[in-house]
Design a protein around this motif. Structure first.
Motif, PDB file in Angstrom:
ATOM      1  N   SER A  22      16.003 -71.806 -81.769  1.00  0.00           N
ATOM      2  CA  SER A  22      14.881 -71.082 -82.367  1.00  0.00           C
ATOM      3  C   SER A  22      13.624 -71.136 -81.491  1.00  0.00           C
ATOM      4  O   SER A  22      13.440 -72.031 -80.669  1.00  0.00           O
ATOM      5  N   LYS A  23      12.760 -70.161 -81.709  1.00  0.00           N
ATOM      6  CA  LYS A  23      11.488 -70.108 -80.978  1.00  0.00           C
ATOM      7  C   LYS A  23      10.585 -71.279 -81.367  1.00  0.00           C
ATOM      8  O   LYS A  23       9.878 -71.818 -80.526  1.00  0.00           O
ATOM      9  N   ASP A  24      10.627 -71.690 -82.622  1.00  0.00           N
ATOM     10  CA  ASP A  24       9.807 -72.828 -83.068  1.00  0.00           C
ATOM     11  C   ASP A  24      10.158 -74.089 -82.289  1.00  0.00           C
ATOM     12  O   ASP A  24       9.266 -74.844 -81.876  1.00  0.00           O
TER      13      ASP A  24
ATOM     14  N   ARG B 201      11.603 -74.250 -79.271  1.00  0.00           N
ATOM     15  CA  ARG B 201      11.177 -74.062 -77.876  1.00  0.00           C
ATOM     16  C   ARG B 201       9.669 -74.249 -77.743  1.00  0.00           C
ATOM     17  O   ARG B 201       9.190 -74.837 -76.778  1.00  0.00           O
ATOM     18  N   ASP B 202       8.906 -73.769 -78.722  1.00  0.00           N
ATOM     19  CA  ASP B 202       7.454 -73.976 -78.700  1.00  0.00           C
ATOM     20  C   ASP B 202       7.106 -75.456 -78.808  1.00  0.00           C
ATOM     21  O   ASP B 202       6.174 -75.937 -78.164  1.00  0.00           O
ATOM     22  N   TYR B 203       7.857 -76.192 -79.645  1.00  0.00           N
ATOM     23  CA  TYR B 203       7.635 -77.631 -79.788  1.00  0.00           C
ATOM     24  C   TYR B 203       7.862 -78.357 -78.459  1.00  0.00           C
ATOM     25  O   TYR B 203       7.112 -79.260 -78.097  1.00  0.00           O
TER      26      TYR B 203
ATOM     27  N   MET C 197       7.255 -77.332 -75.598  1.00  0.00           N
ATOM     28  CA  MET C 197       6.204 -77.002 -74.633  1.00  0.00           C
ATOM     29  C   MET C 197       4.842 -77.578 -75.017  1.00  0.00           C
ATOM     30  O   MET C 197       3.850 -77.298 -74.361  1.00  0.00           O
ATOM     31  N   ARG C 198       4.788 -78.396 -76.057  1.00  0.00           N
ATOM     32  CA  ARG C 198       3.512 -78.955 -76.503  1.00  0.00           C
ATOM     33  C   ARG C 198       3.397 -80.433 -76.138  1.00  0.00           C
ATOM     34  O   ARG C 198       4.385 -81.100 -75.845  1.00  0.00           O
TER      35      ARG C 198
END
Length: 109
Positions: free
Chosen positions: A15-17, A19-21, A23-24
């Protein structure tokens, strides 16, 4: 049942969520911080003569403070919290080894 759980886990990882996690700083900060408990755990096999009491105390206080931070920050950073729980445990064990070593040295002399 297990297949459905595995499919749900794989879908979450894609999921995109997620992948975003990744990158943080909520992910990379704790990942980088895992070096402290890993080093403390690997030092448990070494002689207690190399343990610095001041550094062990400082790292123990540091992990206590940042455990609270990881819990209080929103959203809660469970990866950072787990890292500091592990480090706190390792530092307390190292501190116990140092105290035991110093007591044995005093009784021997």
């Amino acid at each position: 049942m297990a297949g459905a759980i595995a499919r749900k886990a794989i879908d979450h990882l894609k999921s995109k969520d997620f992948r975003d996690y990744l990158m943080r700083c909520h992910f990379w900060g704790p990942v980088a911080n895992w070096g402290l408990p890993i080093a403390a755990i690997s030092d448990m096999k070494k002689s207690p003569e190399i343990i610095s009491g001041r550094m062990t105390f400082a790292l123990s206080c540091y992990s206590l403070l940042f455990m609270r931070f990881a819990y209080k920050v929103q959203p809660r950073n469970w990866l950072l919290f787990a890292c500091h729980v592990t480090n706190e445990t390792a530092q307390l064990i190292q501190g116990g080894r140092l105290i035991k070593h110093n007591m044995a040295k005093k009784t021997a002399s």
